[in-house]
Design a protein around this motif. Structure first.
Motif, PDB file in Angstrom:
ATOM      1  N   GLN A  55    -133.271 -18.013 -38.178  1.00  0.00           N
ATOM      2  CA  GLN A  55    -132.852 -16.832 -38.062  1.00  0.00           C
ATOM      3  C   GLN A  55    -133.582 -16.324 -39.266  1.00  0.00           C
ATOM      4  N   ARG A  56    -133.066 -17.279 -40.415  1.00  0.00           N
ATOM      5  CA  ARG A  56    -132.504 -16.724 -41.657  1.00  0.00           C
ATOM      6  C   ARG A  56    -134.641 -15.829 -42.533  1.00  0.00           C
ATOM      7  N   MET A  57    -135.159 -17.166 -42.050  1.00  0.00           N
ATOM      8  CA  MET A  57    -137.248 -17.903 -42.399  1.00  0.00           C
ATOM      9  C   MET A  57    -137.456 -16.477 -41.511  1.00  0.00           C
ATOM     10  N   ILE A  58    -136.952 -15.730 -40.348  1.00  0.00           N
ATOM     11  CA  ILE A  58    -137.118 -14.926 -39.251  1.00  0.00           C
ATOM     12  C   ILE A  58    -137.671 -13.292 -40.086  1.00  0.00           C
ATOM     13  N   ASP A  59    -135.600 -13.277 -40.324  1.00  0.00           N
ATOM     14  CA  ASP A  59    -135.352 -12.388 -40.963  1.00  0.00           C
ATOM     15  C   ASP A  59    -136.764 -11.588 -42.553  1.00  0.00           C
ATOM     16  N   ASN A  60    -136.664 -12.749 -43.088  1.00  0.00           N
ATOM     17  CA  ASN A  60    -137.014 -12.765 -44.760  1.00  0.00           C
ATOM     18  C   ASN A  60    -138.609 -12.250 -44.653  1.00  0.00           C
ATOM     19  N   SER A  61    -139.459 -13.208 -43.134  1.00  0.00           N
ATOM     20  CA  SER A  61    -140.910 -12.822 -42.631  1.00  0.00           C
ATOM     21  C   SER A  61    -141.121 -11.682 -43.001  1.00  0.00           C
ATOM     22  N   TYR A  62    -140.143 -11.099 -41.623  1.00  0.00           N
ATOM     23  CA  TYR A  62    -140.281  -9.247 -41.504  1.00  0.00           C
ATOM     24  C   TYR A  62    -139.777  -8.409 -42.717  1.00  0.00           C
ATOM     25  N   GLU A  63    -138.668  -8.483 -43.328  1.00  0.00           N
ATOM     26  CA  GLU A  63    -138.832  -8.674 -44.824  1.00  0.00           C
ATOM     27  C   GLU A  63    -139.867  -8.179 -45.552  1.00  0.00           C
ATOM     28  N   LEU A  64    -140.803  -9.566 -45.836  1.00  0.00           N
ATOM     29  CA  LEU A  64    -141.408  -9.073 -46.662  1.00  0.00           C
ATOM     30  C   LEU A  64    -142.122  -8.223 -46.437  1.00  0.00           C
ATOM     31  N   VAL A  65    -143.156  -8.592 -44.675  1.00  0.00           N
ATOM     32  CA  VAL A  65    -143.994  -7.737 -44.639  1.00  0.00           C
ATOM     33  C   VAL A  65    -143.542  -6.170 -44.599  1.00  0.00           C
ATOM     34  N   ILE A  66    -142.589  -6.234 -44.583  1.00  0.00           N
ATOM     35  CA  ILE A  66    -141.925  -4.328 -44.160  1.00  0.00           C
ATOM     36  C   ILE A  66    -141.964  -3.799 -45.475  1.00  0.00           C
ATOM     37  N   ASN A  67    -141.537  -4.828 -47.190  1.00  0.00           N
ATOM     38  CA  ASN A  67    -141.358  -4.612 -47.960  1.00  0.00           C
ATOM     39  C   ASN A  67    -142.883  -4.143 -48.944  1.00  0.00           C
ATOM     40  N   ASN A  68    -143.546  -4.856 -48.105  1.00  0.00           N
ATOM     41  CA  ASN A  68    -145.220  -4.834 -48.728  1.00  0.00           C
ATOM     42  C   ASN A  68    -145.791  -3.530 -48.119  1.00  0.00           C
ATOM     43  N   LEU A  69    -145.582  -2.788 -47.091  1.00  0.00           N
ATOM     44  CA  LEU A  69    -146.083  -1.536 -46.715  1.00  0.00           C
ATOM     45  C   LEU A  69    -145.626  -0.018 -47.072  1.00  0.00           C
ATOM     46  N   PRO A  70    -146.960   0.526 -47.516  1.00  0.00           N
ATOM     47  CA  PRO A  70    -146.995   1.560 -48.130  1.00  0.00           C
ATOM     48  C   PRO A  70    -146.157   2.580 -48.356  1.00  0.00           C
ATOM     49  N   SER A  71    -145.764   3.127 -49.523  1.00  0.00           N
ATOM     50  CA  SER A  71    -144.614   3.675 -49.030  1.00  0.00           C
ATOM     51  C   SER A  71    -144.010   4.876 -48.239  1.00  0.00           C
ATOM     52  N   ASP A  72    -145.196   5.573 -47.603  1.00  0.00           N
ATOM     53  CA  ASP A  72    -144.816   6.684 -46.338  1.00  0.00           C
ATOM     54  C   ASP A  72    -145.026   5.812 -45.359  1.00  0.00           C
ATOM     55  N   GLU A  73    -144.919   4.757 -45.033  1.00  0.00           N
ATOM     56  CA  GLU A  73    -145.366   3.748 -44.072  1.00  0.00           C
ATOM     57  C   GLU A  73    -143.512   3.303 -43.948  1.00  0.00           C
ATOM     58  N   LEU A  74    -143.362   2.757 -45.061  1.00  0.00           N
ATOM     59  CA  LEU A  74    -142.007   2.332 -45.385  1.00  0.00           C
ATOM     60  C   LEU A  74    -140.365   3.457 -44.509  1.00  0.00           C
ATOM     61  N   ALA A  75    -141.029   4.186 -45.611  1.00  0.00           N
ATOM     62  CA  ALA A  75    -140.094   6.115 -45.281  1.00  0.00           C
ATOM     63  C   ALA A  75    -139.955   6.193 -43.811  1.00  0.00           C
ATOM     64  N   ARG A  76    -141.174   5.433 -42.784  1.00  0.00           N
ATOM     65  CA  ARG A  76    -140.623   6.671 -41.539  1.00  0.00           C
ATOM     66  C   ARG A  76    -139.968   5.525 -41.334  1.00  0.00           C
ATOM     67  N   LEU A  77    -140.334   4.059 -41.194  1.00  0.00           N
ATOM     68  CA  LEU A  77    -139.975   2.984 -40.707  1.00  0.00           C
ATOM     69  C   LEU A  77    -138.148   3.181 -40.768  1.00  0.00           C
ATOM     70  N   LEU A  78    -138.315   3.470 -41.365  1.00  0.00           N
ATOM     71  CA  LEU A  78    -136.635   3.720 -42.239  1.00  0.00           C
ATOM     72  C   LEU A  78    -136.070   4.300 -41.844  1.00  0.00           C
ATOM     73  N   ALA A  79    -136.819   5.776 -42.083  1.00  0.00           N
ATOM     74  CA  ALA A  79    -136.154   7.199 -41.064  1.00  0.00           C
ATOM     75  C   ALA A  79    -136.288   6.821 -39.879  1.00  0.00           C
ATOM     76  N   SER A  80    -136.720   5.741 -39.122  1.00  0.00           N
ATOM     77  CA  SER A  80    -136.291   5.985 -37.348  1.00  0.00           C
ATOM     78  C   SER A  80    -136.088   4.751 -37.257  1.00  0.00           C
ATOM     79  N   LYS A  81    -134.358   4.034 -37.645  1.00  0.00           N
ATOM     80  CA  LYS A  81    -134.143   3.597 -38.014  1.00  0.00           C
ATOM     81  C   LYS A  81    -131.995   3.948 -36.936  1.00  0.00           C
ATOM     82  N   PRO A  82    -132.069   3.180 -36.484  1.00  0.00           N
ATOM     83  CA  PRO A  82    -130.401   4.437 -35.540  1.00  0.00           C
ATOM     84  C   PRO A  82    -129.429   4.149 -36.253  1.00  0.00           C
TER      85      PRO A  82
END
Length: 120
Positions: free
Chosen positions: A93-120
């Motif tokens: 689970q930690r490896m999966i979390d890490n993989s997910y975080e690596l990907v979202i942390n490399n998103l363009p800032s506008d995409e990351l902002a939209r992703l974070l804004a849509s979190k419940p």
């Protein structure tokens, strides 16, 4: 973790989507159109490809025989994790979390902002 539990955990990640671009044998998991994992089963053995920091990738391969350089992936940035019950569930689970975080942390800032804004 087995195939089913890894699949459920991958899909539990915020905005994760499961696709099958190469056919029904390999599931590709994406967030914001960026891949963070693949999951497949061959000869009864499930395996998941996960993005990883290059130094940690090498350390995980040394620690766990079930962690190998990424199958059909960039071997520096991806590991293949065989789901053979030799790695603790919380570590997978930690490896999966890490993989997910690596990907979202490399998103363009506008995409990351939209992703974070849509979190419940």
């Amino acid at each position: 973790m087995d195939f089913s539990s890894v699949q459920k955990y991958l899909l539990s990640k915020h905005q994760a989507k499961e696709t099958f671009p190469s056919g029904p044998d390999v599931a590709v998991y994406k967030v914001c159109h960026k891949m963070f994992a693949t999951l497949t089963q061959e000869s009864g053995v499930a395996r998941v490809n996960l993005k990883c920091d290059p130094e940690e990738a090498v350390a995980l391969r040394a620690k766990y025989p079930a962690v190998q350089p990424g199958h059909h992936m960039n071997k520096k940035h991806w590991n293949t994790v065989f789901l053979d019950s030799t790695i603790p569930d919380n570590e997978i689970q930690r490896m999966i979390d890490n993989s997910y975080e690596l990907v979202i942390n490399n998103l363009p800032s506008d995409e990351l902002a939209r992703l974070l804004a849509s979190k419940p």
